[in-house]
Every structure is written in structure tokens, then in C-alpha cells.
Design a protein around this motif. Structure first.
Motif, mmCIF file in Angstrom:
data_model
loop_
_atom_site.group_PDB
_atom_site.id
_atom_site.type_symbol
_atom_site.label_atom_id
_atom_site.label_comp_id
_atom_site.label_asym_id
_atom_site.label_seq_id
_atom_site.Cartn_x
_atom_site.Cartn_y
_atom_site.Cartn_z
ATOM 1 N N GLY A 786 0.882 -1.132 -0.056
ATOM 2 C CA GLY A 786 0.089 -0.087 0.139
ATOM 3 C C GLY A 786 0.966 1.241 -0.012
ATOM 4 N N ILE A 787 2.066 1.248 0.822
ATOM 5 C CA ILE A 787 2.988 2.523 0.826
ATOM 6 C C ILE A 787 3.475 2.559 -0.623
ATOM 7 C CG2 ILE A 787 5.084 3.273 1.669
ATOM 8 C CD1 ILE A 787 2.931 3.076 3.708
ATOM 9 N N ALA A 792 3.369 5.829 -5.650
ATOM 10 C CA ALA A 792 3.215 5.974 -7.249
ATOM 11 C C ALA A 792 1.929 7.017 -7.491
ATOM 12 C CB ALA A 792 3.049 4.625 -7.600
ATOM 13 N N GLU A 793 0.844 6.726 -6.857
ATOM 14 C CA GLU A 793 -0.341 7.552 -7.314
ATOM 15 C C GLU A 793 -0.048 8.867 -6.962
ATOM 16 O OE1 GLU A 793 -3.369 5.819 -4.679
ATOM 17 O OE2 GLU A 793 -3.482 3.728 -6.197
ATOM 18 N N THR A 794 0.604 9.379 -5.896
ATOM 19 C CA THR A 794 0.952 10.603 -5.513
ATOM 20 C C THR A 794 1.895 11.402 -6.434
ATOM 21 O OG1 THR A 794 0.850 10.110 -3.263
ATOM 22 C CG2 THR A 794 1.851 12.240 -3.579
ATOM 23 N N LEU A 795 2.914 10.683 -6.948
ATOM 24 C CA LEU A 795 3.512 11.240 -7.815
ATOM 25 C C LEU A 795 2.845 11.176 -9.340
ATOM 26 C CD1 LEU A 795 6.995 9.154 -7.249
ATOM 27 C CD2 LEU A 795 6.486 11.611 -6.744
ATOM 28 N N GLY A 802 0.326 19.278 -10.614
ATOM 29 C CA GLY A 802 1.127 20.465 -9.941
ATOM 30 C C GLY A 802 1.016 20.541 -8.578
ATOM 31 N N TYR A 803 0.205 19.985 -7.935
ATOM 32 C CA TYR A 803 0.178 19.925 -6.407
ATOM 33 C C TYR A 803 -0.353 18.667 -5.757
ATOM 34 C CZ TYR A 803 -4.730 20.563 -7.377
ATOM 35 O OH TYR A 803 -6.148 20.281 -7.971
ATOM 36 N N VAL A 804 -0.240 18.697 -4.616
ATOM 37 C CA VAL A 804 -0.917 17.559 -3.841
ATOM 38 C C VAL A 804 -1.759 18.026 -2.714
ATOM 39 C CG1 VAL A 804 1.002 15.794 -4.154
ATOM 40 C CG2 VAL A 804 1.279 17.279 -2.250
ATOM 41 N N PRO A 836 1.338 15.510 1.899
ATOM 42 C CA PRO A 836 -0.084 15.019 2.173
ATOM 43 C C PRO A 836 -0.106 14.774 3.525
ATOM 44 C CG PRO A 836 0.448 14.250 -0.054
ATOM 45 C CD PRO A 836 1.508 14.626 0.615
ATOM 46 N N ILE A 837 0.927 13.612 4.026
ATOM 47 C CA ILE A 837 0.915 13.229 5.254
ATOM 48 C C ILE A 837 1.290 14.108 6.479
ATOM 49 C CG2 ILE A 837 2.045 11.470 6.869
ATOM 50 C CD1 ILE A 837 2.332 10.009 4.166
ATOM 51 N N GLN A 838 2.051 14.837 6.117
ATOM 52 C CA GLN A 838 2.654 15.865 7.120
ATOM 53 C C GLN A 838 1.849 17.082 7.182
ATOM 54 O OE1 GLN A 838 6.044 19.057 7.265
ATOM 55 N NE2 GLN A 838 6.879 17.193 7.665
ATOM 56 N N GLY A 839 1.226 17.339 6.098
ATOM 57 C CA GLY A 839 0.257 18.353 5.926
ATOM 58 C C GLY A 839 -1.094 18.072 6.716
ATOM 59 N N THR A 840 -1.545 16.859 6.714
ATOM 60 C CA THR A 840 -2.600 16.293 7.320
ATOM 61 C C THR A 840 -2.378 16.225 8.961
ATOM 62 O OG1 THR A 840 -3.217 15.048 5.356
ATOM 63 C CG2 THR A 840 -4.183 14.390 7.698
#
Length: 922
Positions: A786-787, A792-795, A802-804, A836-840
Motif C-alpha cells: 500500500g505504501i 506511485a499515485e501521489t507522484l 502540479g500540487y498534492v 499530504p501526510i505531514q500536512g494532514t
């Protein structure tokens, strides 16, 4: 039958019905206007479209003047549990009053009375005059006023416009079991949780009606309480008799106050088209404007579209007004209230908000329409007289109602500074919008969010440089020494820019999906963080002095060891000299020079050399750390102690860290080493006030927990749900055994993977070769696919968009993802994986912070103060006897902070400790 028919519109009820009836809209000025539009259409129907036979001859709209009335003086908990109005409704209140006046309809409100009381006064006066009365509302409290027609008057009924039905005495009996004249007694017994009317516990509508019908009225019921057969009801009536009597007075409507306007002045005389057309044009309500034949006067752009520079006046500094009379200030305040939005900027003599003195306040109510109110300017030198200006106390007394007005939006650029400064002057600035935070939530990663950057980017305007006003170097002066005409140009332009930026940025929130993160995370955080800055934290001055001396000795020792390893003395803090020693004198391999011809000696380079067996590199790293801790903390903190509060007041930055995290300066709390002995020594210098303790609450492995949820990794989710050691689980999966070495490696890998680390980077951290590091990464992805899929999906997403985004919708723009330089692209990829992880994680702790003050207050712990936020940790100051109760509240708020916006599939663990110092609490 009465010839006059008075309609009394419950304006407050109408507002909320209109608000919930329509989706969010903004007017042509970018101000929320959904409730304004709904209210206007509803009022129009009453005034103009009702059938003549049922229509009014007289009409008035009644509003609540404020939230505090005589009932609050009678019972301080009255309506105490009511949530504040939605933030986007607040600026619509004055516009709704403008809408009422645009119909040439009386708009009535009276301080100290609720709208219901004013309605009751008019209703009784009209009935006494023989009129017929209709109250436009469905409020149960107003049902007490219903009367049938008689030979003395035309009666009083209610009109529920939402359900298009009229309510009379029979409807009251059907709903409450008693006629209107006895409804107050029933309401007193049953209470009202919404308005916090206590009533009698256990008595609902049916029981209350039965008691009143059997005994006649409330006092008779209470007198007969001892004879009631049901034991629980009997005891409750006996125990809560005083509350019942209090409740009767709270629900009793005032009917005998003087009328603010005579009945005759409420006559309807048709709708004069000119003021109505002007209002509709100003709001951009094109459809409604067609009804008065003026559709061609409205700009064809949608009402929610942002303004463009061509539609706004040019920046003309000579047009900004210097306000030095009470009459002029009153005029500006009145216009700000009428418009419902005002940009504000305070000017001070020094930058430190906790030491600054207020020098002046600038206001803007429209593009190009700004003023400056000088309050603390002195002469330019000792021989010159102070300029003409209003006395500070007089001006602030006049400005306070505006700056605290719940119906006027106050707009600022980094408005937290103004909020903290004004709070020191007994002004609670609210509600607020912040153009800096708006830009941050819309464009994080694309550019800076300072006023200068925003002015150029969005307005094409280069603002006056502060240095050009206040000077530089030896010629620099405080703003209080700046001549008032020049100060007016500078401050007026600053607040004019702010207002124009707000008109552009605020409407973008809904269009670009940033409303939730701004309205529910960042904007409500502004006053919370301001209060934390104002609270500050105590430090142990004597301990700092001792620690500085100790660090000085350690620095000298390390310097000697480095010189010995280098074969002679040199300036360790000079990158040029250090590079020459490492790569020329000692001949270490791998040295690379930058464009300036100087060898790189950054932390990565020194860590590489250390891993390759160069002890001098490790010693230089250690020297750098101790030197930085001494200069940044043990020395600097002593100078940062505020003499007025004896505390250190850090400044939290809301729009710097790209992922949404808070950062801090003076001191920078984020850079104190967390896991080193030296870092713990620094934290021990932050102490509680006498008689208090510090409590630290820290999210446990929150980023790994979020990764388990966001990447959908069942093994990790189950481990967190069961309370297992996540690093031992990873060690077992990767190495087949768990010991101190494998667990340590697993811990490094767990966090490194989330930061998009390369095989080279992991090899450096673990002290292995690149091939072995890549094999570990491959095994990790095999065990936790899953990681790998998440990465892969994030990239893919960041390359396409151009953003996440975080789970709360916060966007981090990464323009480097399209760079022609491989290094820039790889850096952007690493940021994309982690953001996305640190921002959440940042969003979650921010939501916890926003909720914390109210939760503590509700638990009777309002004097527990939140002081610091560092990474995943919150620090509080409280009395020792409050630790247990506060810990329970804090844990609950932090654990549930994501809800209801986001439902996580893993629990959020919270670790709490307390002690005399921050180090002891952590």
C-alpha cells in the motif's frame, strides 16, 4: 373589522431561514451574500407580492440589536450554549439591514431587548389601537401573543412563510396542549436547551401541559408539588421550583416599553424604485434588478467574480485621508458598519508586538478609499511639537464598537499582529479575514504571501517600501517619528492593498476548493495563536546563564579537538577555511566546489565524511550544534525576556511552512533538538510560573498512523489499533527478527520512506552500501505494498496537477516537479510524497488547537492556558490540581480532532506528561 393590518417580521428568524435556504453566494464585492439574496426575495414577497386582501397596510422588520439583553443580566447562562453565527453570515447582517431600508421599510432594533420583545410591544400597541396584527415567524415564544379577533381589535395571528400557513390559537393548543395565554407557563416548566432556559428536569411538553391544565398556572403547580403522586416528578418540581420561576421570567415577553417609532410611521407606501435599484446594483443581484426595470445597469460579470484592476481606481496617495477630528472618525466608522467589511492595519513604534506602542490605525472601506488615524506620533526631533491628532483614548473608545462588531468583517494582512496589539489595548478584534492566510491556503508553494509580493502578483502594484518611510541603518526611526502626511501615504496604501487583495482572494476559496481548510482550520486558528503569543512562557534566567557558561566550555573543548585533528588552528565557522582544511590539508575525498569556488561543508557533506571514517567531520557537526544552541537559545533567550511580563513571547508564523505546519521565531522552537541530551537541557529552561506546572501533550507517531490510513496498509492499521510497537512489527517484516539493532533500522526506514528517501540517502543514514539499502526499500514495499501504491499515485497526481492535497483539502503546489533540472524534480517528488501526510498532521493539530479553549472552558478549566505548539506537541500551563481533569479534556480533543471532517481508520494516540519544566513534562 380592523382597517389597519400590521405585519411584524421577525428579522432574525428570517435571516437564518434565508441563510440555510440558499447555497453560499458572494456579491460583486466578494462579500458573502447568500442570506442577503434570500432575505431580499422573501421580504419583497411580503411587501409587494402578497394578495391585496391578505396584505399589510403597515409593516416593520425587527432585529436583535446585540446578543446581550436584560435576560443575560437576570441569568448569566441564558443562551450561553448557543454557537456563534457562521463566520460567512456575520458580514451579511449589516447588508440585510441595508436591504430592509432599500425597500423603504422600517428597520427596528433596540439595545437591551430581543426582537421578540420589540415585536410584543408593537403587537400590544396595535391591538390596543384596534388594528389587526400578523407576526411573520414560527417562533414558539411569540405564540404567546396570539389572540382571536374581537370587537376591540382585529386579532393577532402568525404567518409561517416556510410552510405557507397561518397559526392561530387552535394551532397552539394542538402543538402544546394549552392556549396561547398559558403557553408561557408550559415553556417555563419544559425549559429550552437551545436558549439554556433551565426549566424543570424531566418535564417535557406533554407533562407540562397536563400540569398547567390541571392546576391553572405555574405558581399553583409549584404550590401543589408536594401532592403530586409520581415521586420523581414531585421531587423534581420541589427541587427546581426556583429554576421554574426564573424560567417563567426568561420566557415572558416584554410588552410595555416605549415604541422606537410610532405605529403610524410603519405605513407601507409602495417601494420607491431608486433606493432599491441602487442596493441591487451594489450587490449585483441581476435577476432581482430586472423586477424594477434596471437590469441594464448591472455589470454582466457574475456576482461572485473577483474584481479586476481595470474596474478599480488607481492608487492615488493624495486621496488617503488623515483623520484628526471626531467627526471625521465617526464618518469613517459609520461607513465601515454600513458596508459590513473594513480593512485594518495598525502601525507601531517597534516590531515586537508585545513591546510595541500603538502609533496609528489605517482603515479602508473600498478600493482607493482609505484613511489613517494617527494616535501616537511625536515630533520629528526634540525641538518639534507633536502633530495634531486625536487623543488615543477618545479614538480607541470610538473604534472599539466597530472593531468588535460581529456584523463587520475586519480584514488584515497578518491580522494576528493587529489582534494581539489591540487586545493589549482592550479591544477584541473579531471577526477577521487574513489576506496572508487566504493566499497561503490558495497558493502555498507558488510564491511568497507577504503584502509586497501579493501586491505585485495580484494588483501589479509595487507598494511603498517601509525603509523609504522610516529610513535604514543609523537613519532609521520608529514609525512614531515619521511625519503624519508620509505616514498616511504609507499606511493608507497598505490597507488599500489589503482590501483589494481580499476582494480577489476570498471568492477564489469556493472555486478552488479551499473553503474548508480556510474556514475550518486556519482562520479560526488566528485568535487562538494570538492568545498563545500573548500568554508567553517563563524561562529560568539563572539556568540559562549557567547553561551558556557550560556551553562555552564545551565549545572551547570541541574547538581544541577539531584543531588537533586538523593539524593546526583555523576558523571553524568559516566554510572557506573548513573546506580547505578538509579537502586540501587533510586530503579527504569527494570535495565539491560551488559557483563561488568554495567547498561545500553543509550538514549532508559532513555526515557523509563522518560515515566514511573522518572523525573531524563528526566533531565539527557537534561544535556547530552546541554553538547554535548557545547563540540561538541560552544567550538569546535571556535578551528575549519581556520586562513587563517576565516571559518569552515567541511569534508563530501561519503562512511559512509549505505543508501547513506552524513555524516560530524569536525563539524558533521548532529547531530545538528533540532527542538529544542538549535539546533536553534547553527544554528544561522553559519553566512554569510559580504555583503552576507545564503539561505536554504529544501525538504518538501521527505521521505513521496517517500513512497507514492514507496508503491503506492493513498490517499497520491493525498494529496501531492493537497498540503494537510499529517499529518492532516493521523489523519482524523486514529482517525476520526483532532486537535493538533491527528495531532501530526499522524505525529509520519507517520515517525515511515517508520522506521519499533514495537508496543513497538511506545508505548514508544506516551506514550500509547503496545496494543493501535498495534491497531494504524493496523488501519494505513487498511487505507493505500500500505504501508503494500511495507513492506511485501521489507522484502521478503531482505530475498531472502540479500540487498534492491533505485529507482536509490543503494544497501544496510543487512547481519544481516540471523543472528541467533533475535535482529540482527529485526534490519536488520527495516533498510530494511527504506533504499530504505531514500536512494532514498539521491540519489535525490545528483543529485540536481551535477546539481546545472552548473545550477547556466547558469543563470549568478556562484558566488552563495553551502556550506552545511544536511539531506534534502542545504545551499548557495549569495548576497541579488541574492536571487530571485537563489531561482528560486535552486527550479527548486531540484524539478526535479530525472528526467530523475526516474519519480515520486508525486511532490517534496522545501521550501526556507534566512537570515544572518543559523538559520534565515531555
Amino acid at each position: 373589522m380592523a382597517t389597519n393590518h400590521l405585519y411584524l417580521v421577525d428579522g432574525s428568524g428570517y435571516i437564518f431561514r434565508a441563510y440555510h435556504r440558499l447555497p453560499p453566494l458572494t456579491n460583486r464585492n466578494g462579500i458573502p451574500a447568500g442570506a442577503v439574496y434570500g432575505f431580499t426575495t422573501m421580504l419583497w414577497r411580503l411587501v409587494d407580492d402578497l394578495h391585496t386582501a391578505d396584505g399589510p397596510t403597515h409593516l416593520a422588520v425587527i432585529f436583535d440589536a446585540s446578543s446581550h439583553t436584560f435576560r443575560n443580566d437576570m441569568y448569566d447562562k441564558y443562551k450561553a450554549h448557543r454557537p456563534p453565527p457562521p463566520e460567512d453570515l456575520l458580514p451579511q447582517f449589516p447588508l440585510i439591514r441595508d436591504a430592509t431600508r432599500a425597500f423603504s421599510v422600517p428597520c427596528i432594533e433596540t439595545e437591551g431587548l430581543e426582537a421578540d420583545d420589540i415585536i410584543a410591544c408593537y403587537a400590544r400597541a396595535a391591538l390596543a389601537a384596534g388594528w389587526q396584527v400578523t407576526i411573520v415567524s414560527s417562533d414558539k415564544d411569540l405564540m404567546q401573543l396570539i389572540e382571536p379577533p374581537s370587537d376591540r381589535h382585529g386579532g393577532l395571528d402568525m404567518l409561517d412563510t416556510m410552510n405557507n400557513r397561518r397559526l392561530n390559537g387552535a394551532d397552539v393548543i394542538e402543538k402544546f396542549g394549552v392556549p396561547p395565554e398559558k403557553l408561557g407557563d408550559v415553556l417555563a416548566l419544559m425549559g429550552d436547551s437551545v436558549d439554556n432556559v433551565p426549566g424543570v428536569p424531566g418535564v417535557g411538553p406533554k407533562t407540562a401541559a397536563q400540569l398547567i391544565n390541571e392546576h391553572g398556572d405555574l405558581e399553583t403547580v409549584l404550590a401543589a408539588a408536594g401532592t403530586i403522586k409520581k415521586p420523581k416528578l414531585r421531587q423534581s418540581l420541589i427541587d427546581h421550583a426556583d429554576n421554574a420561576r426564573l424560567s417563567r421570567e426568561l420566557v415572558r415577553l416584554v410588552c410595555d416599553r416605549p415604541l422606537p417609532e410610532p405605529l403610524e410611521d410603519l405605513a407601507l407606501k409602495g417601494i420607491p424604485p431608486k433606493p432599491l435599484r441602487a442596493f441591487l446594483e451594489e450587490q449585483g443581484f441581476r435577476t432581482l434588478l430586472m423586477k424594477v426595470g434596471g437590469g441594464h445597469d448591472v455589470s454582466p460579470k457574475p456576482a461572485a467574480a473577483p474584481a479586476t484592476p481595470e474596474e478599480e481606481p488607481a492608487f492615488v496617495h493624495a486621496d488617503y485621508e488623515t483623520v484628526v477630528t471626531e467627526e471625521a472618525l465617526d464618518r469613517w466608522i459609520a461607513e465601515a458598519v454600513a458596508r459590513g467589511a473594513v480593512a485594518i492595519d495598525t502601525q507601531t513604534d517597534v516590531a515586537d508586538v508585545m513591546r510595541a506602542n500603538l502609533v496609528g490605525i489605517a482603515l479602508a472601506v473600498a478600493p482607493g478609499k482609505a484613511c489613517y488615524v494617527p494616535l501616537g506620533h511625536s515630533g520629528e526631533d526634540l525641538l518639534s511639537d507633536p502633530p495634531v491628532q486625536l487623543p488615543r483614548d477618545v479614538a480607541l473608545a470610538k473604534l472599539k464598537p466597530l472593531l468588535e462588531h460581529p456584523g463587520v468583517m475586519k480584514i488584515g494582512q497578518d491580522v494576528k499582529y493587529d489582534l494581539v496589539l489591540l487586545a493589549r489595548n482592550d479591544i477584541a478584534l473579531a471577526p477577521v479575514d487574513d489576506t496572508m492566510v487566504l493566499s497561503y491556503d490558495l497558493d502555498a508553494g507558488l510564491a511568497g504571501h507577504g503584502a509586497g509580493d501579493l501586491g505585485v502578483r495580484h494588483l501589479g502594484h509595487q507598494a511603498i517600501d517601509f525603509k523609504a518611510v522610516a529610513g535604514t541603518g543609523r537613519n532609521a526611526v520608529g514609525f512614531d517619528k515619521v511625519p503624519v502626511p508620509r505616514a498616511t501615504e504609507y499606511a493608507g496604501e497598505a490597507v488599500d492593498i489589503c482590501f483589494r487583495l481580499w476582494r480577489r482572494l476570498k471568492p477564489r476559496l469556493a472555486r478552488e476548493g479551499a473553503t474548508r481548510v480556510y474556514e475550518l482550520v486556519d482562520r479560526p486558528l488566528i485568535p487562538v495563536v494570538g492568545a498563545m503569543e500573548a500568554a508567553g512562557i517563563a524561562v529560568d534566567r539563572a539556568g540559562l546563564v549557567s547553561l551558556s557558561a557550560e556551553f562555552a566550555g564545551e565549545i572551547a573543548r570541541l574547538e581544541g579537538e577539531v584543531h588537533e585533528l586538523a593539524g593546526g588552528p583555523f576558523t571553524i565557522g568559516s566554510p572557506k577555511q573548513l573546506g580547505e582544511v578538509l579537502f586540501e590539508r587533510l586530503g579527504l575525498k569527494g570535495g565539491r566546489k560551488g559557483k563561488t569556488g568554495v567547498y561545500s561543508t553543509d550538514m549532508n557533506e559532513l555526515e557523509r565524511l563522518s560515515l566514511e571514517g573522518a572523525p573531524i567531520a563528526a566533531k565539527v557537526l557537534e561544535w556547530r550544534q552546541v554553538t547554535k544552541l548557545k547563540s540561538t537559545y541560552t544567550d538569546a533567550l535571556q535578551a528575549q525576556i519581556n520586562p513587563a511580563t517576565s516571559r518569552v513571547h515567541t511569534t508563530f508564523s501561519l503562512a511559512v511552512a509549505q505543508t501547513g505546519r506552524l513555524s516560530s521565531t524569536d525563539p524558533n522552537l521548532q529547531n530545538i533538538p528533540i532527542r538529544t541530551a542538549l535539546g533536553r537541557r534547553i527544554r528544561e529552561a522553559f519553566v512554569a510560573a510559580p504555583g503552576k506546572v507545564l503539561l505536554a501533550a504529544d501525538y504518538s507517531q501521527i505521521e505513521l498512523r496517517l500513512a497507514a490510513h492514507m496508503a491503506d496498509v492493513p498490517a499497520l492499521r491493525d498494529a496501531f489499533a492493537n497498540g503494537d510497537d510499529i517499529h518492532s512489527l516493521t523489523a519482524q517484516e523486514l529482517f525476520g527478527t526483532v532486537d535493538r539493532d533491527t528495531r532501530g533500522k526499522a524505525k529509520t526506514i519507517n520515517f525515511a520512506i515517508l520522506y521519499g528517501i533514495s537508496s543513497w540517502g538511506l545508505a548514508g543514514r544506516l551506514g550500509v552500501d547503496r545496494i543493501e539499502a535498495q534491497a531494504m526499500i524493496d523488501r519494505y514495499f513487498d511487505r507493505f505494498p500500500g505504501i508503494k501504491d500511495y507513492i506511485a499515485e501521489t507522484l502521478t497526481t503531482v505530475r498531472e496537477k502540479g500540487y498534492v492535497s491533505t485529507l482536509f483539502g490543503r494544497k501544496t503546489h510543487l512547481p519544481g516537479i516540471k523543472s528541467s533540472k533533475q535535482g529540482d524534480r527529485q526534490s519536488a517528488e520527495r516533498q510530494a510524497i511527504n506533504a499530504p501526510i505531514q500536512g494532514t498532521s498539521a491540519d489535525i493539530i490545528k483543529r485540536a488547537m481551535v477546539r481546545m479553549p472552548a473545550a477547556l472552558t466547558a469543563a470549568g478549566l478556562s484558566d488552563v492556558k495553551m502556550l506552545l505548539q511544536v511539531h506534534d506537541e502542545l504545551v499548557f500551563e495549569l495548576s497541579p490540581d488541574q492536571v487530571e481533569a485537563a489531561s482528560a479534556v486535552i486527550r479527548t480533543v486531540m484524539a478526535g480532532a479530525a472528526e467530523p471532517m475526516v474519519t480515520l481508520s486508525v486511532p490517534l494516540g496522545v501521550e501526556i506528561g507534566h512537570g515544572h519544566s518543559w523538559g520534565a513534562a515531555h
